[in-house]
Design an enzyme around this catalytic site. Structure first.
Site, mmCIF file in Angstrom:
data_model
loop_
_atom_site.group_PDB
_atom_site.id
_atom_site.type_symbol
_atom_site.label_atom_id
_atom_site.label_comp_id
_atom_site.label_asym_id
_atom_site.label_seq_id
_atom_site.Cartn_x
_atom_site.Cartn_y
_atom_site.Cartn_z
ATOM 1 C CG ASP A 1 -2.097 1.070 1.314
ATOM 2 O OD1 ASP A 1 -3.103 0.727 0.589
ATOM 3 O OD2 ASP A 1 -1.600 2.011 1.677
ATOM 4 C CG ASP B 1 -4.245 8.611 -12.713
ATOM 5 O OD1 ASP B 1 -4.665 8.221 -11.700
ATOM 6 O OD2 ASP B 1 -5.008 9.099 -13.616
ATOM 7 C CD GLU C 1 -4.683 4.028 -1.585
ATOM 8 O OE1 GLU C 1 -5.502 3.832 -2.418
ATOM 9 O OE2 GLU C 1 -4.758 4.513 -0.201
#
Ligand SMILES: [Mg+2]
Length: 312
Positions: A172, A189, A216
């Site tokens: 993460d 992005d 994410e």
């Protein structure tokens, strides 16, 4: 420029093979076999994009070979054209009903054969592309959630047969919401793409798979990898992101982008569910986040330990 497609020709008579090889040699990679057994060996080495298969052969005939190909998960996707000297409607119906895409009667017209083969190969190319898109994350260009789940299920069953462990990393990006809020979604992005590329590059073995799990979060499937190996790779990934120079000016951990990782390892058995491994790695990731982020937590063989504790 797309890759040359491969045609496999199977016919016991050399003069028929010669005609077809000549027809396709300029435009495709051409493999040929003179018997069903030879063809079976060839397709184990590389799956062709189209098989043109003589029905009448000594030993294993075309229908038998076709039946064997249909039993293989990958090879059943390869279109097959039956080739025969007979012109009986019953044979043609049998071939098509079995699932062949076409049925050609000898002697074959070279021009017609070229056009028909080209049409089938175009369809195959489109099908392959769609299949690839279905398991690819369009933003990060690594496997998506579905690609991950398919791959993990496959490797889980393989490991259950071979008795080898499977490891999983869940990753993460730390404080990614703050990153998006401050730098905007296009930059977010770009960050996801960079982290995905870094993870993908750091996995060095061909069997290791990196995938975007969602948002994410990323996952890595590590077949035949014991806990120690998973731990080393997780640390390597954490370090790679730390060393990447990616900036996160709104992270409480400093002016840099960091990731948290949870690692888990299990020895799969057929009765088990790959979701167990995902849960373990997810819990380890949760602990890594709770413990202050920018770190690796290893769940290890927790289920086995629990089972032992309960039985003991
Ligand atoms: Mg024949």
């Amino acid at each position: 420029m797309s890759k040359r497609q491969t045609i496999l020709l199977v016919d016991d008579e050399t003069r028929h093979l010669k005609v077809l090889v000549k027809a396709f040699l300029n435009d495709y990679r051409v493999l040929f076999a003179r018997s069903g057994d030879e063809a079976l060996q060839l397709v184990q080495q590389e799956a062709p994009d189209l098989i043109i298969l003589d029905v009448m052969m000594p030993g294993m005939d075309g229908y038998q070979l076709f039946g064997l190909l249909q039993q293989d998960q990958a090879l059943r996707q390869v279109p097959v054209i039956f080739l025969t000297g007979r012109d009986g409607e019953a044979d043609e119906r049998r071939g098509l009903e079995m699932g062949a895409v076409d049925y050609w009667t000898k002697p074959v017209s070279i021009d017609i054969a070229r056009i028909r083969a080209r049409n089938h190969l175009e369809l195959k190319r489109h099908r392959d592309l769609l299949a690839k898109l279905a398991i690819t994350d369009s933003l990060c260009d690594i496997a998506n959630r579905r690609g991950f789940e398919d791959y993990l299920a496959r490797e889980w069953h393989r490991a259950a047969r071979t008795g080898r462990p499977v490891s999983l990393l869940m990753i993460d990006i730390d404080y990614f919401k703050a990153f998006n809020d401050h730098y905007g979604h296009p930059a977010g992005d770009q960050c996801l793409r960079q982290v995905a590329a870094l993870i993908d590059k750091t996995l060095s073995r061909p069997a290791d798979l990196a995938a975007r799990y969602g948002g994410e979060e990323f996952v890595c499937v590590l077949p035949e990898t014991p806990e120690a190996g998973a731990r080393v790779l997780a640390q390597k990934l954490r370090q790679a992101v730390a060393d990447s120079g990616m900036v996160h000016g709104h992270s409480p951990l400093g002016n840099r982008l960091t990731i948290s990782l949870g690692a888990a390892t299990l020895q799969p058995d057929e009765a088990g569910d790959p979701a167990e491994l995902v849960e373990l790695a997810d819990q380890a990731l949760y602990d890594a986040k709770n413990g202050g982020r920018d770190r690796v937590v290893v769940a290890g063989m927790v289920l086995t330990t629990l089972a032992k504790a309960e039985s003991g």
